[in-house]
Design a protein around this motif. Structure first.
Motif, PDB file in Angstrom:
ATOM      1  N   TRP A  25       8.003   7.736   4.196  1.00  0.00           N
ATOM      2  CA  TRP A  25       9.358   7.296   4.505  1.00  0.00           C
ATOM      3  C   TRP A  25       9.488   5.771   4.521  1.00  0.00           C
ATOM      4  O   TRP A  25      10.432   5.218   3.954  1.00  0.00           O
ATOM      5  N   GLN A  26       8.560   5.081   5.166  1.00  0.00           N
ATOM      6  CA  GLN A  26       8.648   3.619   5.250  1.00  0.00           C
ATOM      7  C   GLN A  26       8.556   2.979   3.869  1.00  0.00           C
ATOM      8  O   GLN A  26       9.295   2.058   3.551  1.00  0.00           O
ATOM      9  N   GLN A  27       7.644   3.475   3.027  1.00  0.00           N
ATOM     10  CA  GLN A  27       7.501   2.926   1.681  1.00  0.00           C
ATOM     11  C   GLN A  27       8.760   3.200   0.848  1.00  0.00           C
ATOM     12  O   GLN A  27       9.202   2.340   0.089  1.00  0.00           O
ATOM     13  N   ILE A  28       9.331   4.391   1.007  1.00  0.00           N
ATOM     14  CA  ILE A  28      10.561   4.732   0.275  1.00  0.00           C
ATOM     15  C   ILE A  28      11.691   3.814   0.728  1.00  0.00           C
ATOM     16  O   ILE A  28      12.461   3.303  -0.097  1.00  0.00           O
ATOM     17  N   THR A  29      11.779   3.576   2.020  1.00  0.00           N
ATOM     18  CA  THR A  29      12.792   2.666   2.562  1.00  0.00           C
ATOM     19  C   THR A  29      12.602   1.258   2.015  1.00  0.00           C
ATOM     20  O   THR A  29      13.570   0.585   1.629  1.00  0.00           O
ATOM     21  N   ASN A  30      11.364   0.797   1.945  1.00  0.00           N
ATOM     22  CA  ASN A  30      11.083  -0.541   1.405  1.00  0.00           C
ATOM     23  C   ASN A  30      11.461  -0.634  -0.070  1.00  0.00           C
ATOM     24  O   ASN A  30      12.009  -1.655  -0.509  1.00  0.00           O
ATOM     25  N   ILE A  31      11.179   0.416  -0.824  1.00  0.00           N
ATOM     26  CA  ILE A  31      11.563   0.438  -2.244  1.00  0.00           C
ATOM     27  C   ILE A  31      13.078   0.354  -2.358  1.00  0.00           C
ATOM     28  O   ILE A  31      13.619  -0.412  -3.176  1.00  0.00           O
ATOM     29  N   ALA A  32      13.787   1.126  -1.548  1.00  0.00           N
ATOM     30  CA  ALA A  32      15.257   1.115  -1.576  1.00  0.00           C
ATOM     31  C   ALA A  32      15.796  -0.255  -1.174  1.00  0.00           C
ATOM     32  O   ALA A  32      16.726  -0.775  -1.810  1.00  0.00           O
ATOM     33  N   ASN A  33      15.211  -0.839  -0.137  1.00  0.00           N
ATOM     34  CA  ASN A  33      15.662  -2.158   0.319  1.00  0.00           C
ATOM     35  C   ASN A  33      15.455  -3.228  -0.747  1.00  0.00           C
ATOM     36  O   ASN A  33      16.195  -4.217  -0.786  1.00  0.00           O
ATOM     37  N   ASP A  34      14.455  -3.036  -1.601  1.00  0.00           N
ATOM     38  CA  ASP A  34      14.202  -3.992  -2.685  1.00  0.00           C
ATOM     39  C   ASP A  34      14.988  -3.652  -3.948  1.00  0.00           C
ATOM     40  O   ASP A  34      14.776  -4.270  -4.991  1.00  0.00           O
ATOM     41  N   GLY A  35      15.859  -2.655  -3.870  1.00  0.00           N
ATOM     42  CA  GLY A  35      16.750  -2.356  -4.984  1.00  0.00           C
ATOM     43  C   GLY A  35      16.189  -1.414  -6.039  1.00  0.00           C
ATOM     44  O   GLY A  35      16.738  -1.335  -7.134  1.00  0.00           O
ATOM     45  N   PHE A  36      15.111  -0.720  -5.764  1.00  0.00           N
ATOM     46  CA  PHE A  36      14.483   0.268  -6.648  1.00  0.00           C
ATOM     47  C   PHE A  36      13.885  -0.332  -7.927  1.00  0.00           C
ATOM     48  O   PHE A  36      12.733  -0.105  -8.237  1.00  0.00           O
ATOM     49  N   ILE A  37      14.666  -1.080  -8.666  1.00  0.00           N
ATOM     50  CA  ILE A  37      14.211  -1.581  -9.967  1.00  0.00           C
ATOM     51  C   ILE A  37      13.123  -2.635  -9.771  1.00  0.00           C
ATOM     52  O   ILE A  37      13.317  -3.628  -9.074  1.00  0.00           O
ATOM     53  N   ASN A  38      11.977  -2.372 -10.375  1.00  0.00           N
ATOM     54  CA  ASN A  38      10.818  -3.265 -10.299  1.00  0.00           C
ATOM     55  C   ASN A  38      10.379  -3.522  -8.853  1.00  0.00           C
ATOM     56  O   ASN A  38       9.894  -4.610  -8.537  1.00  0.00           O
ATOM     57  N   ALA A  39      10.550  -2.513  -8.000  1.00  0.00           N
ATOM     58  CA  ALA A  39      10.221  -2.668  -6.585  1.00  0.00           C
ATOM     59  C   ALA A  39       8.787  -2.247  -6.270  1.00  0.00           C
ATOM     60  O   ALA A  39       8.386  -2.273  -5.111  1.00  0.00           O
ATOM     61  N   ILE A  40       8.032  -1.853  -7.306  1.00  0.00           N
ATOM     62  CA  ILE A  40       6.663  -1.398  -7.072  1.00  0.00           C
ATOM     63  C   ILE A  40       5.710  -2.172  -7.969  1.00  0.00           C
ATOM     64  O   ILE A  40       5.690  -1.982  -9.176  1.00  0.00           O
ATOM     65  N   ASP A  41       4.957  -3.052  -7.366  1.00  0.00           N
ATOM     66  CA  ASP A  41       3.871  -3.726  -8.063  1.00  0.00           C
ATOM     67  C   ASP A  41       2.587  -3.142  -7.489  1.00  0.00           C
ATOM     68  O   ASP A  41       2.249  -3.420  -6.338  1.00  0.00           O
ATOM     69  N   PRO A  42       1.885  -2.292  -8.263  1.00  0.00           N
ATOM     70  CA  PRO A  42       0.700  -1.627  -7.713  1.00  0.00           C
ATOM     71  C   PRO A  42      -0.329  -2.583  -7.119  1.00  0.00           C
ATOM     72  O   PRO A  42      -1.054  -2.215  -6.197  1.00  0.00           O
ATOM     73  N   GLN A  43      -0.379  -3.805  -7.628  1.00  0.00           N
ATOM     74  CA  GLN A  43      -1.327  -4.786  -7.096  1.00  0.00           C
ATOM     75  C   GLN A  43      -0.937  -5.230  -5.687  1.00  0.00           C
ATOM     76  O   GLN A  43      -1.793  -5.542  -4.871  1.00  0.00           O
ATOM     77  N   LEU A  44       0.364  -5.263  -5.425  1.00  0.00           N
ATOM     78  CA  LEU A  44       0.858  -5.744  -4.125  1.00  0.00           C
ATOM     79  C   LEU A  44       1.283  -4.618  -3.190  1.00  0.00           C
ATOM     80  O   LEU A  44       1.287  -4.793  -1.979  1.00  0.00           O
ATOM     81  N   HIS A  45       1.685  -3.498  -3.767  1.00  0.00           N
ATOM     82  CA  HIS A  45       2.284  -2.418  -2.973  1.00  0.00           C
ATOM     83  C   HIS A  45       1.587  -1.082  -3.229  1.00  0.00           C
ATOM     84  O   HIS A  45       2.187  -0.162  -3.781  1.00  0.00           O
TER      85      HIS A  45
END
Length: 116
Positions: A25-45
């Motif tokens: 849930w927290q990770q999904i919320t963070n992705i949503a807060n960052d606007g979904f698009i390009n919100a996942i950098d596997p190196q950082l997240h």
């Protein structure tokens, strides 16, 4: 049991997705807060990447379950045995890498599909 294999996999997909939403849930919320698009950098997240793939796998399970239900309910045929073989292989690999996981749930389903 074999005629219910699509429904069983659908419930597995539902359980998988619900667990994923709760656990991540927290990770999904963070992705949503960052606007979904390009919100996942596997190196950082790494957590966000895990959440993404966990939920994507749930969607793939739904897709496979829908196809299985189509075979059974619409076409009036059994699910091909190779689907069970592939599910078993996938589950056994998953159990080897993640013994504490839901992969165990799919093993009996795969065996049911493989039976003649």
């Amino acid at each position: 049991m074999k005629k219910h294999s699509g429904v069983m996999l659908t419930w597995t997909a539902v359980l998988h997705t619900v667990v994923g939403i709760i656990v991540y849930w927290q990770q999904i919320t963070n992705i949503a807060n960052d606007g979904f698009i390009n919100a996942i950098d596997p190196q950082l997240h790494a957590g966000r990447a895990a959440a993404f793939w966990f939920l994507m796998f749930g969607i793939l399970l739904f897709m496979l379950a829908s196809l299985m239900n189509w075979f059974i309910q619409i076409k009036g045929t059994e699910v091909p045995q190779f689907v069970g073989v592939h599910l078993l292989a996938l589950s056994l690999i998953g159990v080897l890498f993640l013994p504490v996981s839901g992969f165990w749930l799919v093993i009996p389903q795969a065996i049911i599909i493989m039976r003649k």
